[in-house]
Design a protein around this motif. Structure first.
Motif, PDB file in Angstrom:
ATOM      1  N   VAL A 445      28.555  23.237  64.365  1.00  0.00           N
ATOM      2  CA  VAL A 445      28.443  22.162  63.214  1.00  0.00           C
ATOM      3  C   VAL A 445      29.980  21.653  62.988  1.00  0.00           C
ATOM      4  CG1 VAL A 445      26.556  23.288  61.995  1.00  0.00           C
ATOM      5  CG2 VAL A 445      28.923  24.079  61.570  1.00  0.00           C
ATOM      6  N   ILE A 446      29.930  20.383  62.501  1.00  0.00           N
ATOM      7  CA  ILE A 446      31.160  19.637  62.351  1.00  0.00           C
ATOM      8  C   ILE A 446      31.559  20.105  60.920  1.00  0.00           C
ATOM      9  CG2 ILE A 446      31.812  17.457  61.466  1.00  0.00           C
ATOM     10  CD1 ILE A 446      29.999  16.288  63.566  1.00  0.00           C
ATOM     11  N   ASP A 447      33.036  20.525  61.008  1.00  0.00           N
ATOM     12  CA  ASP A 447      33.872  20.953  59.685  1.00  0.00           C
ATOM     13  C   ASP A 447      34.368  19.748  59.048  1.00  0.00           C
ATOM     14  OD1 ASP A 447      35.588  21.848  57.739  1.00  0.00           O
ATOM     15  OD2 ASP A 447      36.204  23.650  58.954  1.00  0.00           O
ATOM     16  N   ALA A 448      33.987  19.317  58.010  1.00  0.00           N
ATOM     17  CA  ALA A 448      34.282  17.865  57.267  1.00  0.00           C
ATOM     18  C   ALA A 448      35.841  18.129  57.028  1.00  0.00           C
ATOM     19  CB  ALA A 448      33.588  17.753  56.166  1.00  0.00           C
ATOM     20  N   ASP A 449      36.279  19.396  56.503  1.00  0.00           N
ATOM     21  CA  ASP A 449      37.775  19.417  56.339  1.00  0.00           C
ATOM     22  C   ASP A 449      38.842  19.489  57.575  1.00  0.00           C
ATOM     23  OD1 ASP A 449      36.964  20.109  53.650  1.00  0.00           O
ATOM     24  OD2 ASP A 449      37.142  21.947  53.951  1.00  0.00           O
ATOM     25  N   GLN A 450      38.030  19.610  58.681  1.00  0.00           N
ATOM     26  CA  GLN A 450      38.938  19.494  59.849  1.00  0.00           C
ATOM     27  C   GLN A 450      39.064  18.025  60.414  1.00  0.00           C
ATOM     28  OE1 GLN A 450      36.791  21.933  62.888  1.00  0.00           O
ATOM     29  NE2 GLN A 450      38.160  23.587  62.904  1.00  0.00           N
ATOM     30  N   GLY A 466      39.257  13.745  72.274  1.00  0.00           N
ATOM     31  CA  GLY A 466      38.048  14.246  72.775  1.00  0.00           C
ATOM     32  C   GLY A 466      37.668  15.714  72.445  1.00  0.00           C
ATOM     33  N   LYS A 467      38.548  16.616  71.791  1.00  0.00           N
ATOM     34  CA  LYS A 467      38.223  17.756  71.471  1.00  0.00           C
ATOM     35  C   LYS A 467      37.741  18.081  69.942  1.00  0.00           C
ATOM     36  CE  LYS A 467      40.140  19.122  75.327  1.00  0.00           C
ATOM     37  NZ  LYS A 467      41.719  19.591  75.323  1.00  0.00           N
ATOM     38  N   LEU A 468      37.593  16.942  69.258  1.00  0.00           N
ATOM     39  CA  LEU A 468      37.077  17.332  68.013  1.00  0.00           C
ATOM     40  C   LEU A 468      35.649  16.296  67.712  1.00  0.00           C
ATOM     41  CD1 LEU A 468      37.716  18.945  65.171  1.00  0.00           C
ATOM     42  CD2 LEU A 468      38.654  16.726  64.158  1.00  0.00           C
ATOM     43  N   ARG A 469      34.682  16.596  67.958  1.00  0.00           N
ATOM     44  CA  ARG A 469      33.404  15.849  67.869  1.00  0.00           C
ATOM     45  C   ARG A 469      33.415  15.269  66.708  1.00  0.00           C
ATOM     46  NH1 ARG A 469      28.118  17.745  67.235  1.00  0.00           N
ATOM     47  NH2 ARG A 469      28.330  19.866  67.764  1.00  0.00           N
ATOM     48  N   GLY A 470      33.541  15.883  65.326  1.00  0.00           N
ATOM     49  CA  GLY A 470      33.346  15.302  64.200  1.00  0.00           C
ATOM     50  C   GLY A 470      34.323  14.045  63.928  1.00  0.00           C
ATOM     51  N   TRP A 471      35.367  13.965  64.612  1.00  0.00           N
ATOM     52  CA  TRP A 471      36.110  12.725  64.623  1.00  0.00           C
ATOM     53  C   TRP A 471      35.763  11.599  65.465  1.00  0.00           C
ATOM     54  CZ3 TRP A 471      40.145  10.668  62.020  1.00  0.00           C
ATOM     55  CH2 TRP A 471      40.846   9.577  62.423  1.00  0.00           C
ATOM     56  N   ALA A 472      35.029  12.093  66.611  1.00  0.00           N
ATOM     57  CA  ALA A 472      34.559  10.887  67.610  1.00  0.00           C
ATOM     58  C   ALA A 472      33.433  10.118  66.972  1.00  0.00           C
ATOM     59  CB  ALA A 472      34.086  11.602  68.889  1.00  0.00           C
ATOM     60  N   LYS A 473      32.744  11.069  66.054  1.00  0.00           N
ATOM     61  CA  LYS A 473      31.295  10.602  65.206  1.00  0.00           C
ATOM     62  C   LYS A 473      31.484   9.549  64.401  1.00  0.00           C
ATOM     63  CE  LYS A 473      27.696  13.755  66.146  1.00  0.00           C
ATOM     64  NZ  LYS A 473      27.236  13.186  67.379  1.00  0.00           N
ATOM     65  N   LEU A 474      32.866   9.408  63.957  1.00  0.00           N
ATOM     66  CA  LEU A 474      33.175   8.401  62.692  1.00  0.00           C
ATOM     67  C   LEU A 474      33.278   7.121  63.526  1.00  0.00           C
ATOM     68  CD1 LEU A 474      36.106  10.449  60.937  1.00  0.00           C
ATOM     69  CD2 LEU A 474      33.665  10.105  60.234  1.00  0.00           C
ATOM     70  N   PRO A 475      33.195   5.923  62.536  1.00  0.00           N
ATOM     71  CA  PRO A 475      33.451   4.788  63.106  1.00  0.00           C
ATOM     72  C   PRO A 475      34.945   4.437  63.202  1.00  0.00           C
ATOM     73  CG  PRO A 475      32.248   4.682  60.920  1.00  0.00           C
ATOM     74  CD  PRO A 475      32.466   5.945  61.290  1.00  0.00           C
ATOM     75  N   HIS A 476      35.214   3.997  64.463  1.00  0.00           N
ATOM     76  CA  HIS A 476      36.990   3.658  64.208  1.00  0.00           C
ATOM     77  C   HIS A 476      37.049   2.292  64.648  1.00  0.00           C
ATOM     78  CE1 HIS A 476      37.818   8.103  63.725  1.00  0.00           C
ATOM     79  NE2 HIS A 476      36.969   8.304  64.976  1.00  0.00           N
TER      80      HIS A 476
END
Ligand SMILES: Cc1cc2nc3c(=O)[nH]c(=O)nc-3n(C[C@H](O)[C@H](O)[C@H](O)COP(=O)(O)OP(=O)(O)OC[C@H]3O[C@@H](n4cnc5c(N)ncnc54)[C@H](O)[C@@H]3O)c2cc1C
Length: 476
Positions: A445-450, A466-476
């Motif tokens: 699961v994605i940890d929002a705090d990370q 490429g190592k933090l999936r939660g970051w890649a999922k954000l619109p950049h």
């Protein structure tokens, strides 16, 4: 029971959306800027660049083909926090990816740069700064080897609480950013349990990098985040009272008796620091003293328990082990014994020794349901000699549990997925060592705090891309 394959559990390609490699102009600019910084060492080609781009991902036949060709475009070796600030500034200003590295003993490719750029080697940033006389909290720089830290603490009557079996070669910050637990987890649980990390010193990746001092709650998001959301320059760790651990090797004829003992011993008042249980075919492939010595793989004679116990536990432990069906076959003090310490036969060192004999073995990391025997038995029944049990005692959420790091004969990704699917159906929790991202190697699961910490400390997303999936999922 028919196990369902687990879709997309094992990666077959690198994550999408990785930044491009640095251009020749970017590299020239960053090299010119850092070349002038006193004390920094730069490596731009050759065998050293290859070596410092890799870790021990070869334990995973899933990750190895994906990571083998990945390398840094420039290695930078720093020994002071000021130098780290200069490197962070240069990478941020020239928009070049930066991946931090300790000793490179991680075994999921945690410090392998997926998008090239700079690898910052912090193994030379290694001073012990302070042992607080009241709290016994130690402040140590990122690259200090855990064995060196333990030795220095030992002279002051203290000890590292948790250490990976790679403690001789692994760094303090590499353990925090990439590890999870190990020797001492029987008493203190896992690194991410509150209380095992009490603070961090962190450099941010911004055009004007900041040097932050984070308290325990703020440090939590950087604990086991693969260096994706901050460069750790120092860690604040609680210590334990030093104990002259005694090493015991105990044989059991019966697996059921060995398993019962592995459940019972941590639930006593005996002071134990680790308990490792090896199924006979694994035990007898280990080097001495835990196994049968250097020659060949003899016929298995028994299942083996490797225990680190306090001296005051011995008089109770020895008769108790006999009552439980165990036979003490070897005993020595940990300090002063010149042989291979038992801690280097446990945790992932068991995998290391098995793979040294036959690289066709890989492994999994499983938290077993209680009672453990039904799941262990069902998996064994289906996979036979392709699955050999290696268990470790741990403390988890206040209770004693067993985790398994079973040796798994590599028969391809589909077979591994099927094994994982069956394990999950049986109530086993997986910590997947064949995954590339923080999330996929953990609870999934994605940890929002990370992710929030990454936004705050690395707004351009340049740290270990490429190592933090939660970051890649954000619109950049
Ligand atoms: C044989 C074997 C046995 C092992 N046993 C264990 C075990 O018992 N328990 C366990 O948890 N692990 C184990 N591991 C994995 C690994 O050895 C440990 O996690 C170790 O602590 C990693 O330390 P390192 O210095 O080698 O880190 P590295 O491999 O260099 O880095 C690990 C991660 O941390 C990041 N990182 C490193 N330094 C910093 C920093 N200063 N700031 C930010 N990020 C940073 C890297 O980018 C990477 O993502 C084992 C591995 C092997 C090969």
């Amino acid at each position: 029971m028919t196990a369902q394959p687990v879709p997309d559990l094992l990666p077959s390609e690198l994550p999408a959306g990785l930044p491009p490699l640095a251009t020749a102009q970017q590299l020239a600019a960053i090299t010119a800027e850092l070349g002038g910084v006193s004390g920094l060492r730069l490596v731009s080609s050759g065998a050293e660049l290859e070596r410092l781009s890799h870790d021990r991902f070869d334990y995973s036949p899933v990750l190895a083909p994906l990571l083998r060709g990945k390398r840094a475009q420039l290695i930078v070796q720093a020994t002071t926090t000021d130098q780290v600030l200069r490197v962070a500034k240069a990478c941020a200003r020239h928009a070049v990816a930066l991946t931090v590295r300790g000793a490179g003993t991680g075994n999921y490719g945690q410090c392998v740069p997926l998008a090239g750029g700079v690898v910052l080697d912090l193994s030379g940033l290694n001073r012990l700064r302070r042992l607080d006389p009241l709290s016994n909290i130690v402040t140590v720089e990122a690259g200090c080897l855990l064995a060196d830290l333990d030795r220095r603490l030992g002279a002051l009557g203290r000890a590292v609480r948790l250490a990976p079996s790679t403690w001789r070669s692994a760094t303090a910050a590499g353990f925090i950013a990439g590890g999870s637990g190990g020797i001492g987890s029987l008493r203190f649980g896992f690194l991410r349990d509150p209380g095992n990390l009490v603070g961090l010193e962190v450099v941010t990746l911004e055009p004007e990098p900041r040097l932050l001092q984070l308290d325990a709650p703020a440090s939590r998001a950087l604990n086991h985040a693969y260096g994706t959301n901050g460069i750790l320059t120092a860690v604040h760790l609680p210590t334990a009272a030093a104990v002259a651990w005694q090493q015991l090797v105990v044989d059991f004829e019966s697996w059921d008796a060995a398993l019962a003992a592995a459940r019972l011993l941590p639930a006593t008042a005996l002071l134990l620091n680790s308990l490792c249980l090896l199924e006979a075919p694994v035990a007898h492939c280990m080097p001495a003293p835990g196994g049968s010595g250097p020659g060949g793989c003899p016929q298995a004679r028994g299942h083996r328990m490797l225990v680190l116990a306090a001296p005051d536990a011995l008089s109770t432990l020895e008769p108790l082990l006999a009552e439980l069906g165990g036979t003490l076959v070897w005993q020595a003090a940990e300090q002063g014994d010149r042989g291979l310490p038992l801690r280097e036969l446990s945790w992932n060192h068991t995998t290391l020794h098995m793979r040294a004999r036959d690289p066709g073995w890989t492994y999994l990391q499983l938290l077993l349901p209680q009672p453990e025997a039904p799941a262990l038995g069902a998996l064994k029944q289906r996979w036979g000699d392709d699955l050999l049990w290696h268990l470790e005692g741990v403390r988890q959420q206040g209770g004693q549990r067993l985790v398994a790091l079973p040796l798994v004969r590599w028969r391809g990704a589909a077979a591994l997925e099927s094994l994982i699917g069956q394990a999950r159906d049986l109530g086993v929790m997986l910590f997947n060592p064949h995954a590339l991202t923080v999330e996929d190697g953990g609870l999934g699961v994605i940890d929002a705090d990370q992710v929030a910490a990454k936004a705050a400390h690395d707004p351009a997303g340049l740290l270990n891309p490429g190592k933090l999936r939660g970051w890649a999922k954000l619109p950049h």
